[in-house]
Structure formats: C-alpha cells, structure tokens
Design an enzyme around this catalytic site. Structure first.
Site, PDB file in Angstrom:
ATOM      1  N   CYS A 114       0.832  -1.203   0.000  1.00  0.00           N
ATOM      2  CA  CYS A 114       0.068   0.004   0.015  1.00  0.00           C
ATOM      3  C   CYS A 114       0.740   1.220  -0.133  1.00  0.00           C
ATOM      4  O   CYS A 114       0.631   2.410  -0.546  1.00  0.00           O
ATOM      5  CB  CYS A 114      -0.969   0.081   1.150  1.00  0.00           C
ATOM      6  SG  CYS A 114      -1.866  -1.402   1.040  1.00  0.00           S
ATOM      7  N   HIS A 259      -3.912   6.913   1.167  1.00  0.00           N
ATOM      8  CA  HIS A 259      -3.953   5.602   0.817  1.00  0.00           C
ATOM      9  C   HIS A 259      -5.377   5.129   1.211  1.00  0.00           C
ATOM     10  O   HIS A 259      -5.705   5.325   2.421  1.00  0.00           O
ATOM     11  CB  HIS A 259      -2.890   4.766   1.457  1.00  0.00           C
ATOM     12  CG  HIS A 259      -3.246   3.131   1.118  1.00  0.00           C
ATOM     13  ND1 HIS A 259      -3.566   2.654  -0.280  1.00  0.00           N
ATOM     14  CD2 HIS A 259      -3.571   2.219   2.275  1.00  0.00           C
ATOM     15  CE1 HIS A 259      -3.896   1.453   0.098  1.00  0.00           C
ATOM     16  NE2 HIS A 259      -3.783   1.211   1.401  1.00  0.00           N
ATOM     17  N   ASN A 289     -10.002  -1.188  -1.317  1.00  0.00           N
ATOM     18  CA  ASN A 289      -8.754  -0.819  -1.012  1.00  0.00           C
ATOM     19  C   ASN A 289      -7.838  -1.417  -2.384  1.00  0.00           C
ATOM     20  O   ASN A 289      -7.904  -2.780  -2.306  1.00  0.00           O
ATOM     21  CB  ASN A 289      -8.089  -1.529   0.281  1.00  0.00           C
ATOM     22  CG  ASN A 289      -6.752  -1.218   0.397  1.00  0.00           C
ATOM     23  OD1 ASN A 289      -5.830  -1.020  -0.422  1.00  0.00           O
ATOM     24  ND2 ASN A 289      -6.440  -1.524   1.723  1.00  0.00           N
TER      25      ASN A 289
HETATM   26  N1  COA Z   1     -18.632  -9.696   7.416  1.00  0.00           N
HETATM   27  C1  COA Z   1     -19.115 -10.018   8.505  1.00  0.00           C
HETATM   28  N2  COA Z   1     -18.496 -10.364   9.565  1.00  0.00           N
HETATM   29  C2  COA Z   1     -17.038 -10.268   9.441  1.00  0.00           C
HETATM   30  C3  COA Z   1     -16.526  -9.986   8.441  1.00  0.00           C
HETATM   31  C4  COA Z   1     -17.011  -9.613   7.198  1.00  0.00           C
HETATM   32  N3  COA Z   1     -16.783  -9.341   5.973  1.00  0.00           N
HETATM   33  N4  COA Z   1     -15.112  -9.946   8.539  1.00  0.00           N
HETATM   34  C5  COA Z   1     -14.875 -10.226   9.804  1.00  0.00           C
HETATM   35  N5  COA Z   1     -16.293 -10.547  10.331  1.00  0.00           N
HETATM   36  C6  COA Z   1     -16.378 -10.962  11.724  1.00  0.00           C
HETATM   37  C7  COA Z   1     -15.231 -11.613  12.543  1.00  0.00           C
HETATM   38  O1  COA Z   1     -15.246 -12.909  12.155  1.00  0.00           O
HETATM   39  C8  COA Z   1     -15.628 -11.444  13.933  1.00  0.00           C
HETATM   40  O2  COA Z   1     -16.580 -12.460  14.443  1.00  0.00           O
HETATM   41  P1  COA Z   1     -16.563 -12.917  15.876  1.00  0.00           P
HETATM   42  O3  COA Z   1     -16.450 -11.813  16.927  1.00  0.00           O
HETATM   43  O4  COA Z   1     -17.964 -13.842  15.793  1.00  0.00           O
HETATM   44  O5  COA Z   1     -15.090 -13.696  15.910  1.00  0.00           O
HETATM   45  C9  COA Z   1     -16.212 -10.191  13.841  1.00  0.00           C
HETATM   46  O6  COA Z   1     -16.473  -9.798  12.620  1.00  0.00           O
HETATM   47  C10 COA Z   1     -15.187  -8.927  14.361  1.00  0.00           C
HETATM   48  O7  COA Z   1     -13.984  -9.301  13.555  1.00  0.00           O
HETATM   49  P2  COA Z   1     -12.615  -8.177  13.786  1.00  0.00           P
HETATM   50  O8  COA Z   1     -11.666  -8.838  12.822  1.00  0.00           O
HETATM   51  O9  COA Z   1     -12.271  -8.095  15.351  1.00  0.00           O
HETATM   52  O10 COA Z   1     -13.329  -6.740  13.289  1.00  0.00           O
HETATM   53  P3  COA Z   1     -12.894  -5.465  13.001  1.00  0.00           P
HETATM   54  O11 COA Z   1     -13.723  -4.668  13.819  1.00  0.00           O
HETATM   55  O12 COA Z   1     -11.360  -5.426  13.433  1.00  0.00           O
HETATM   56  O13 COA Z   1     -13.045  -5.069  11.585  1.00  0.00           O
HETATM   57  C11 COA Z   1     -11.478  -4.921   9.655  1.00  0.00           C
HETATM   58  C12 COA Z   1     -12.245  -5.918  10.571  1.00  0.00           C
HETATM   59  C13 COA Z   1     -10.662  -6.025   8.590  1.00  0.00           C
HETATM   60  C14 COA Z   1     -12.639  -4.361   8.914  1.00  0.00           C
HETATM   61  C15 COA Z   1     -10.633  -4.161  10.372  1.00  0.00           C
HETATM   62  O14 COA Z   1      -9.806  -4.649  11.315  1.00  0.00           O
HETATM   63  C16 COA Z   1      -9.740  -3.215   9.631  1.00  0.00           C
HETATM   64  O15 COA Z   1     -10.357  -2.500   8.647  1.00  0.00           O
HETATM   65  N6  COA Z   1      -8.434  -3.189   9.631  1.00  0.00           N
HETATM   66  C17 COA Z   1      -7.657  -2.586   8.812  1.00  0.00           C
HETATM   67  C18 COA Z   1      -7.482  -3.280   7.480  1.00  0.00           C
HETATM   68  C19 COA Z   1      -6.767  -2.410   6.680  1.00  0.00           C
HETATM   69  O16 COA Z   1      -6.935  -1.268   6.305  1.00  0.00           O
HETATM   70  N7  COA Z   1      -6.030  -3.246   5.858  1.00  0.00           N
HETATM   71  C20 COA Z   1      -5.395  -2.599   4.967  1.00  0.00           C
HETATM   72  C21 COA Z   1      -4.277  -1.917   5.166  1.00  0.00           C
HETATM   73  S1  COA Z   1      -3.452  -1.300   3.809  1.00  0.00           S
END
Ligand code: COA
Length: 332
Positions: A114, A259, A289
C-alpha cells in the site's frame, strides 16, 4: 535546484462492479457490516478475458499522457509499484514497457504494497533531481481479486480489496513540485498482512503439486486489528514528519489524499488534522482498497474534479503490508 513535478495523472478500473450485496451471496457477510467497518460499497474485479496488471497500467498511462499533452516517446524510465504482477517474475515494469512500445528504456518494480506508490514516486523524484532522467512514469496497479479467498473463511480480506491502476508522469521542473518524501518500514510485522506463496521460504518437498491442494498460502492473510492499530499511529507520524521537514503546519494542507485502506482510518486522520470533508479525498466507497493503485487513482479523480489547484499543498500518506508507511508533500 532542479525539482520534479507531476504533469499528468490517469487511471483505469475494470468494468465489473462487485457490490457488497453480491459478496453476501458468496460468503457470510452483509452490506451493513462492510459499510460500517470499512466504508466500502463496491469494488471492481478484473475480467480475465481483457484485464491484466500490465494493460490496465497502460490504459492509465495513456490517460495521464493525454492530459499532460505528451506521448509514450517522452517517457525515459518506468517505476512500477505492485504486489500483484502478472507473473511471479519478471515484474510488471517490463510488461508495461512492452505494452507502450518503449523497448530499451529502464523499468523498475517496487513491491511495497500500500505504500508502493509513494516509494515509487520518491525514487522517480530522486532520479529527476540528480539529473539522470527528465520524464519518469510512476505506476501503481493491482489485480487482487484473483488472490482473495471469497468464502466465509476469507471474508475479512475479500470485502476490502479491489483491482485498478493509476499513473503519474513526473517531469523535471525549476519550480517546486514534490517537496519531500518520507519512507519507513518495520519488518517485525511482515506476517500481519501477507501472501505466503509462492515464496522461496517453502521447502522443495512442500512444493510438489499435491501439496498445493491446500492453496491457503496463496490467499491474502491479514490480522485486521493489528493493521488498524498501527495504521492510525503511523499515518499521523509520517504526515507530521512531512510537515515538520517543510516548516509547515497542518493548516497548510489544502488536500490530503490518503491511501484508501479503510474509510475509518481516513476519518481518524481527518479528525486529527482538523481537515474539512472537502480537504480529504476518499473514493474507497467505489473501489475498495486497491493497494499501490489507490493513491494515483484517487489523485487522478481529484484532479479531474478540480480539487488540486496551482500552488495547493497536497499531502499523500500511506500505510500497509511490511509494515511500510510513507508520505509525500507536493506543491501543485
Ligand atoms: N462480514 C461479517 N463479519 C465479519 C467480516 C465480514 N466481512 N469479517 C470479519 N467478520 C467478523 C469476524 O469473524 C468477527 O466475528 P467474531 O466476533 O464472531 O469472531 C467480527 O466480525 C469482528 O472481527 P474483527 O476482525 O475483530 O473486526 P474489526 O472490527 O477489526 O474489523 C476489519 C475488521 C478488517 C474491517 C478491520 O480490522 C480493519 O479494517 N483493519 C484494517 C484493515 C486495513 O486497513 N487493511 C489494509 C491495510 S493497507
């Protein structure tokens, strides 16, 4: 002192629109969850019959050349940021060079995810400042849809990433353009966001075709929480570093093009910098993204919408796999 200036921006995204509703038919997810956590409504996925990283980059380049009133023959060097090159090797720079009919000119690939576009911009800027080249093509292009696990197992990444390409033409100028670039990395977190295969760390005996029945190593693995926590800190650090290096304050920024990692991350930075909505360009809602492509696609759209005016201070910032993070401050 000789400086470098962006004289043309272009982008290309595949035609196929993939909505959150469509993803809900492939995996256990829903529009409300995706929008609330990421801000994404839809993204683009490549068409295997027509799209490659190389030809998407060529389309973005042609738009940038046309807007700059230049032709392919003006390009002296290519710096290509991608983590999803058409082949494992060679990289995408040579493929794009062939697409553009520029046999003989140098082509360099950058694999900094990224942050890749800002790393690439920084390299192009150095080549121009030293006088080695006058016109350098800087690309960020990705096809990520083919490496996503589009089952419930991969839902935390499948909903985030998309495909697209962006191009910037950098030219020597006696007026300030790129004011500074700052580049960072911390490899202790390499496995928090990565694709393992086909890496050379895999021993020969695990490389037999039957071993690859388990293809999970080819899919994107991401520890979303870790990425989020580091991203908000590093984005701010590297923006403040850029401002300090130029004797500027946050009030001096006219437009921030972050980004497009996650809308929540962009909103957090916007709040910390006390920027108005019209001072932060976001298009993650439409494209997801797109890793190295996200900044040049966003800049190309922002420019077309008249959001980058002469003399404006434009701030670019990125964070991603590696971890890597970077910023650029540009006088438009
Ligand atoms: N749809 C529904 N539920 C989902 C899901 C989806 N697409 N993806 C994950 N979940 C669930 C998980 O399984 C988890 O369930 P559980 O509580 O039963 O275990 C719950 O949602 C919470 O998961 P978690 O990973 O803790 O969610 P979060 O609030 O951290 O959000 C992201 C997940 C990926 C959206 C978030 O962590 C994020 O945006 N991180 C940064 C990612 C990023 O910017 N990446 C690019 C970098 S360049």
């Amino acid at each position: 002192m000789r400086a470098s200036k962006i004289v043309g921006l272009g982008h290309y995204v595949p035609e196929q629109v993939v909505t959150n509703e469509y993803l809900s038919t492939l995996m256990d997810t829903n529009d409300a969850w995706i929008v609330e956590r990421t801000g994404i409504k839809e993204r683009r996925w490549m068409n295997p019959a027509t799209d490659t990283v190389g030809n998407m980059a060529a389309k973005a380049t042609r738009m940038a050349l046309q807007r700059a009133n230049l032709t392919e023959k003006d390009i002296e060097f290519i710096v290509f940021a991608t983590i999803t090159s058409d082949y494992y090797f060679p990289g995408s720079g040579v493929i794009l060079q062939r697409e553009l009919g520029l046999e003989g000119i140098g082509a360099l690939d950058i694999k900094n995810a990224c942050s890749g576009f800002i790393y690439a911009l920084s390299i192009a800027d150095q080549f121009i400042k030293t006088g080695m080249y006058k016109t350098v093509l800087v690309i960020g292009a990705e096809i990520q849809s083919t490496a996503l696990d589009v089952t419930t197992r991969g839902r935390n990444t499948a909903v985030i990433f998309g495909d697209g390409a962006g191009a910037a033409i950098l030219q020597a100028s006696d007026k300030a353009g790129v004011l500074s670039t700052h580049l960072h990395a911390d490899g202790r977190f390499a496995e928090e966001l990565y694709v393992k295969d086909p890496g050379s760390s895999r021993p020969r005996e695990e490389r037999q075709p039957e071993q690859f029945l388990d293809t999970s190593g080819f899919k994107v693995h991401m520890n979303g929480n870790q990425v989020f926590k580091h991203a908000v800190v590093r984005f701010m650090e590297v923006i403040n570093e850029a401002l300090a290096a130029n004797g500027m304050k946050k009030e001096d920024i006219n437009l921030l093009v972050p980004h497009q990692a996650n809308l929540r991350i962009s909103q957090y930075i916007q709040e910390k910098l006390a920027l108005r909505d019209d001072q932060v360009y976001n298009n993650i809602m439409r494209y997801g993204n797109t890793t190295a492509a996200s900044i040049p696609i966003a800049m190309s759209e922002a420019w077309a919408e008249g959001k980058m005016k002469e003399n404006d201070v434009i701030c670019l910032a990125a964070f991603g796999s590696g971890f890597t993070w970077a910023s650029a401050l540009i006088r438009w």
